[in-house]
Design a protein around this motif. Structure first.
Motif, PDB file in Angstrom:
ATOM      1  N   TYR A  76     -10.846  -2.785 -16.765  1.00  0.00           N
ATOM      2  CA  TYR A  76      -9.931  -3.866 -16.373  1.00  0.00           C
ATOM      3  C   TYR A  76      -8.486  -3.394 -16.377  1.00  0.00           C
ATOM      4  N   TYR A  77      -8.100  -2.626 -17.403  1.00  0.00           N
ATOM      5  CA  TYR A  77      -6.731  -2.122 -17.472  1.00  0.00           C
ATOM      6  C   TYR A  77      -6.430  -1.178 -16.309  1.00  0.00           C
ATOM      7  N   ILE A  78      -7.376  -0.306 -15.974  1.00  0.00           N
ATOM      8  CA  ILE A  78      -7.178   0.620 -14.858  1.00  0.00           C
ATOM      9  C   ILE A  78      -7.039  -0.147 -13.545  1.00  0.00           C
ATOM     10  N   MET A  79      -7.892  -1.165 -13.356  1.00  0.00           N
ATOM     11  CA  MET A  79      -7.806  -1.967 -12.129  1.00  0.00           C
ATOM     12  C   MET A  79      -6.472  -2.704 -12.061  1.00  0.00           C
ATOM     13  N   ALA A  80      -5.991  -3.206 -13.181  1.00  0.00           N
ATOM     14  CA  ALA A  80      -4.702  -3.899 -13.193  1.00  0.00           C
ATOM     15  C   ALA A  80      -3.575  -2.927 -12.894  1.00  0.00           C
ATOM     16  N   LEU A  81      -3.652  -1.713 -13.411  1.00  0.00           N
ATOM     17  CA  LEU A  81      -2.635  -0.699 -13.148  1.00  0.00           C
ATOM     18  C   LEU A  81      -2.619  -0.327 -11.671  1.00  0.00           C
ATOM     19  N   ILE A  82      -3.792  -0.112 -11.086  1.00  0.00           N
ATOM     20  CA  ILE A  82      -3.878   0.216  -9.661  1.00  0.00           C
ATOM     21  C   ILE A  82      -3.338  -0.935  -8.822  1.00  0.00           C
ATOM     22  N   GLY A  83      -3.678  -2.161  -9.165  1.00  0.00           N
ATOM     23  CA  GLY A  83      -3.177  -3.318  -8.432  1.00  0.00           C
ATOM     24  C   GLY A  83      -1.666  -3.426  -8.522  1.00  0.00           C
ATOM     25  N   THR A  84      -1.114  -3.173  -9.690  1.00  0.00           N
ATOM     26  CA  THR A  84       0.336  -3.228  -9.868  1.00  0.00           C
ATOM     27  C   THR A  84       1.031  -2.159  -9.038  1.00  0.00           C
ATOM     28  N   ILE A  85       0.473  -0.943  -9.064  1.00  0.00           N
ATOM     29  CA  ILE A  85       1.055   0.149  -8.263  1.00  0.00           C
ATOM     30  C   ILE A  85       1.003  -0.198  -6.781  1.00  0.00           C
ATOM     31  N   CYS A  86      -0.122  -0.722  -6.305  1.00  0.00           N
ATOM     32  CA  CYS A  86      -0.237  -1.111  -4.890  1.00  0.00           C
ATOM     33  C   CYS A  86       0.764  -2.213  -4.543  1.00  0.00           C
ATOM     34  N   LEU A  87       0.926  -3.172  -5.414  1.00  0.00           N
ATOM     35  CA  LEU A  87       1.876  -4.253  -5.173  1.00  0.00           C
ATOM     36  C   LEU A  87       3.299  -3.730  -5.107  1.00  0.00           C
ATOM     37  N   LEU A  88       3.666  -2.863  -6.025  1.00  0.00           N
ATOM     38  CA  LEU A  88       5.014  -2.284  -6.007  1.00  0.00           C
ATOM     39  C   LEU A  88       5.242  -1.438  -4.757  1.00  0.00           C
ATOM     40  N   TYR A  89       4.228  -0.683  -4.347  1.00  0.00           N
ATOM     41  CA  TYR A  89       4.345   0.118  -3.130  1.00  0.00           C
ATOM     42  C   TYR A  89       4.513  -0.788  -1.914  1.00  0.00           C
ATOM     43  N   ALA A  90       3.741  -1.898  -1.866  1.00  0.00           N
ATOM     44  CA  ALA A  90       3.850  -2.821  -0.736  1.00  0.00           C
ATOM     45  C   ALA A  90       5.234  -3.451  -0.688  1.00  0.00           C
ATOM     46  N   ILE A  91       5.763  -3.806  -1.829  1.00  0.00           N
ATOM     47  CA  ILE A  91       7.115  -4.388  -1.875  1.00  0.00           C
ATOM     48  C   ILE A  91       8.125  -3.364  -1.394  1.00  0.00           C
ATOM     49  N   TYR A  92       8.005  -2.128  -1.855  1.00  0.00           N
ATOM     50  CA  TYR A  92       8.936  -1.071  -1.446  1.00  0.00           C
ATOM     51  C   TYR A  92       8.812  -0.798   0.049  1.00  0.00           C
ATOM     52  N   TYR A  93       7.574  -0.735   0.552  1.00  0.00           N
ATOM     53  CA  TYR A  93       7.342  -0.418   1.974  1.00  0.00           C
ATOM     54  C   TYR A  93       7.908  -1.514   2.867  1.00  0.00           C
ATOM     55  N   PHE A  94       7.677  -2.788   2.519  1.00  0.00           N
ATOM     56  CA  PHE A  94       8.181  -3.874   3.369  1.00  0.00           C
ATOM     57  C   PHE A  94       9.679  -4.094   3.188  1.00  0.00           C
ATOM     58  N   ALA A  95      10.245  -3.664   2.081  1.00  0.00           N
ATOM     59  CA  ALA A  95      11.684  -3.781   1.906  1.00  0.00           C
ATOM     60  C   ALA A  95      12.412  -2.755   2.760  1.00  0.00           C
ATOM     61  N   GLN A  96      11.753  -1.628   3.067  1.00  0.00           N
ATOM     62  CA  GLN A  96      12.350  -0.591   3.924  1.00  0.00           C
ATOM     63  C   GLN A  96      12.416  -1.030   5.376  1.00  0.00           C
ATOM     64  N   SER A  97      11.476  -1.884   5.773  1.00  0.00           N
ATOM     65  CA  SER A  97      11.398  -2.270   7.181  1.00  0.00           C
ATOM     66  C   SER A  97      12.473  -3.202   7.624  1.00  0.00           C
TER      67      SER A  97
END
Length: 93
Positions: free
Chosen positions: A72-93
């Protein structure tokens, strides 16, 4: 104005009947004190083999729970990283 005039009197009579049935604090305390002194716990005696079997089952369940929690902790970490990457990627656009 209908037939609701007698309703409050019925409620009052019902409440009075309930009050007459109530027990005093002293009576309740006496029953409680008598009850606590009578309670004796008796445990089933286990053989050494049964004890080891139960202990092994508890250890196995603890390992399963620990593994599940780590997943569960690993899945939450992966989800958090994906969310942060998505925020960063869409903020660049």
């Amino acid at each position: 104005m209908g037939g609701y005039g007698g309703q409050p009197m019925k409620v009052i009579k019902a409440n009075r009947a309930l009050l007459k049935k109530s027990r005093s604090f002293r009576e309740l305390r006496k029953d409680y004190m008598d009850h606590t002194h009578k309670t004796k716990l008796q445990f089933k005696e286990l053989t050494e083999g049964e004890r080891k079997k139960i202990r092994a089952a508890i250890i196995l369940q603890a390992r399963k729970n620990r593994t599940q929690e780590i997943i569960y902790y690993i899945m939450a970490l992966i989800g958090t990283i994906c969310l942060l990457y998505a925020i960063y990627y869409f903020a660049q656009s």
